[in-house]
Design a protein around this motif. Sequence first.
Motif, PDB file in Angstrom:
ATOM      1  N   ARG A 145     -10.230  10.157  -7.682  1.00 46.09           N
ATOM      2  CA  ARG A 145      -8.864  10.164  -7.149  1.00 46.09           C
ATOM      3  C   ARG A 145      -7.845   9.807  -8.223  1.00 46.09           C
ATOM      4  O   ARG A 145      -8.068   8.919  -9.022  1.00 46.09           O
ATOM      5  CB  ARG A 145      -8.743   9.171  -6.000  1.00 46.09           C
ATOM      6  N   ILE A 146      -6.731  10.501  -8.212  1.00 45.52           N
ATOM      7  CA  ILE A 146      -5.594  10.162  -9.062  1.00 45.52           C
ATOM      8  C   ILE A 146      -4.572   9.513  -8.147  1.00 45.52           C
ATOM      9  O   ILE A 146      -4.137  10.116  -7.155  1.00 45.52           O
ATOM     10  CB  ILE A 146      -4.989  11.410  -9.743  1.00 45.52           C
ATOM     11  N   ILE A 147      -4.230   8.264  -8.450  1.00 39.56           N
ATOM     12  CA  ILE A 147      -3.332   7.490  -7.611  1.00 39.56           C
ATOM     13  C   ILE A 147      -1.945   7.441  -8.245  1.00 39.56           C
ATOM     14  O   ILE A 147      -1.799   7.232  -9.455  1.00 39.56           O
ATOM     15  CB  ILE A 147      -3.866   6.049  -7.406  1.00 39.56           C
ATOM     16  N   ASN A 148      -0.931   7.624  -7.415  1.00 40.15           N
ATOM     17  CA  ASN A 148       0.454   7.544  -7.860  1.00 40.15           C
ATOM     18  C   ASN A 148       0.735   6.193  -8.532  1.00 40.15           C
ATOM     19  O   ASN A 148       0.316   5.158  -8.042  1.00 40.15           O
ATOM     20  CB  ASN A 148       1.375   7.703  -6.637  1.00 40.15           C
ATOM     21  N   GLU A 149       1.432   6.229  -9.654  1.00 41.88           N
ATOM     22  CA  GLU A 149       1.834   4.999 -10.329  1.00 41.88           C
ATOM     23  C   GLU A 149       3.347   4.884 -10.439  1.00 41.88           C
ATOM     24  O   GLU A 149       3.860   3.953 -11.052  1.00 41.88           O
ATOM     25  CB  GLU A 149       1.189   4.933 -11.714  1.00 41.88           C
TER      26      GLU A 149
ATOM     27  N   ARG B  14      -7.006  14.952  -7.782  1.00 45.27           N
ATOM     28  CA  ARG B  14      -8.326  14.548  -8.278  1.00 45.27           C
ATOM     29  C   ARG B  14      -8.435  14.994  -9.731  1.00 45.27           C
ATOM     30  O   ARG B  14      -7.924  16.045 -10.110  1.00 45.27           O
ATOM     31  CB  ARG B  14      -9.437  15.215  -7.461  1.00 45.27           C
TER      32      ARG B  14
ATOM     33  N   ASP C   4       2.646   2.626  -2.167  1.00 43.91           N
ATOM     34  CA  ASP C   4       2.607   3.393  -3.411  1.00 43.91           C
ATOM     35  C   ASP C   4       1.217   3.913  -3.750  1.00 43.91           C
ATOM     36  O   ASP C   4       1.052   4.676  -4.693  1.00 43.91           O
ATOM     37  CB  ASP C   4       3.113   2.539  -4.583  1.00 43.91           C
ATOM     38  N   ASP C   5       0.206   3.481  -3.001  1.00 39.71           N
ATOM     39  CA  ASP C   5      -1.173   3.881  -3.291  1.00 39.71           C
ATOM     40  C   ASP C   5      -1.463   5.271  -2.740  1.00 39.71           C
ATOM     41  O   ASP C   5      -2.321   5.456  -1.885  1.00 39.71           O
ATOM     42  CB  ASP C   5      -2.163   2.871  -2.708  1.00 39.71           C
ATOM     43  N   LEU C   6      -0.743   6.229  -3.233  1.00 37.80           N
ATOM     44  CA  LEU C   6      -0.845   7.598  -2.732  1.00 37.80           C
ATOM     45  C   LEU C   6      -1.771   8.420  -3.614  1.00 37.80           C
ATOM     46  O   LEU C   6      -1.631   8.428  -4.837  1.00 37.80           O
ATOM     47  CB  LEU C   6       0.535   8.263  -2.709  1.00 37.80           C
ATOM     48  N   GLU C   7      -2.696   9.102  -2.987  1.00 34.60           N
ATOM     49  CA  GLU C   7      -3.571  10.003  -3.737  1.00 34.60           C
ATOM     50  C   GLU C   7      -2.776  11.274  -4.025  1.00 34.60           C
ATOM     51  O   GLU C   7      -2.333  11.970  -3.116  1.00 34.60           O
ATOM     52  CB  GLU C   7      -4.818  10.343  -2.929  1.00 34.60           C
TER      53      GLU C   7
ATOM     54  N   GLY D 119       0.791  -1.218   0.000  1.00 32.77           N
ATOM     55  CA  GLY D 119       0.000   0.000   0.000  1.00 32.77           C
ATOM     56  C   GLY D 119       0.825   1.271   0.000  1.00 32.77           C
ATOM     57  O   GLY D 119       0.297   2.373  -0.143  1.00 32.77           O
TER      58      GLY D 119
END
Length: 173
Positions: free
Chosen positions: A145-149, A139, A133-136, A131
């Motif tokens: 939500r735009i999640i870090n990849e 938007r 890397d699952d950084l918001e 988890g």
Amino acid sequence: GKSMQGAGGALVLGVVFNAYLTRTRFSRHQQRKSPELWLRDGYYELQNVFVTFDGSMFISVVMGLVDEQSGVMYYINAEHPYTAVYRNGRASFIEGTIMLRKIGTPDNSERLQIQVFQLEPGDVIIAGSDGRDDLEIGRDADGMRIINEDENEFLLRIEESDSDLEKLVSALE
């Protein structure tokens, strides 16, 4: 884990690994094993339990041992996010690829390789959950939500926090 299945897997892993550690504590034979052999046997013990779930439960894990005199770290990474080392103000991943699938994957034992990493004085090893890397990061126009990849964001946060775990958590939040 992020689900009931994940929580159940964590409980199973904890019970099995605790039994392995307890057996080591009371067995001179276990205590005399080389780090590679001890890790291999611990891995097989976990693998043999999780494979009985017949594909309904897998678990990622990083586990290792450090030889405090030589600074050599022996470890396995079973499809867990890459392990980071913080050295001289810079963070980097110590793995290039994940070669071992999650524990419980059939025929996984054939791929087991104990990894070796030479630590230097002052090094900090950080193995985080999947988890991390699952950084918001924002938007979109619809409010989604735009999640870090970018997994390298984690390395930047380690450097930013000087590898202090409390500061690292704050930086990730």
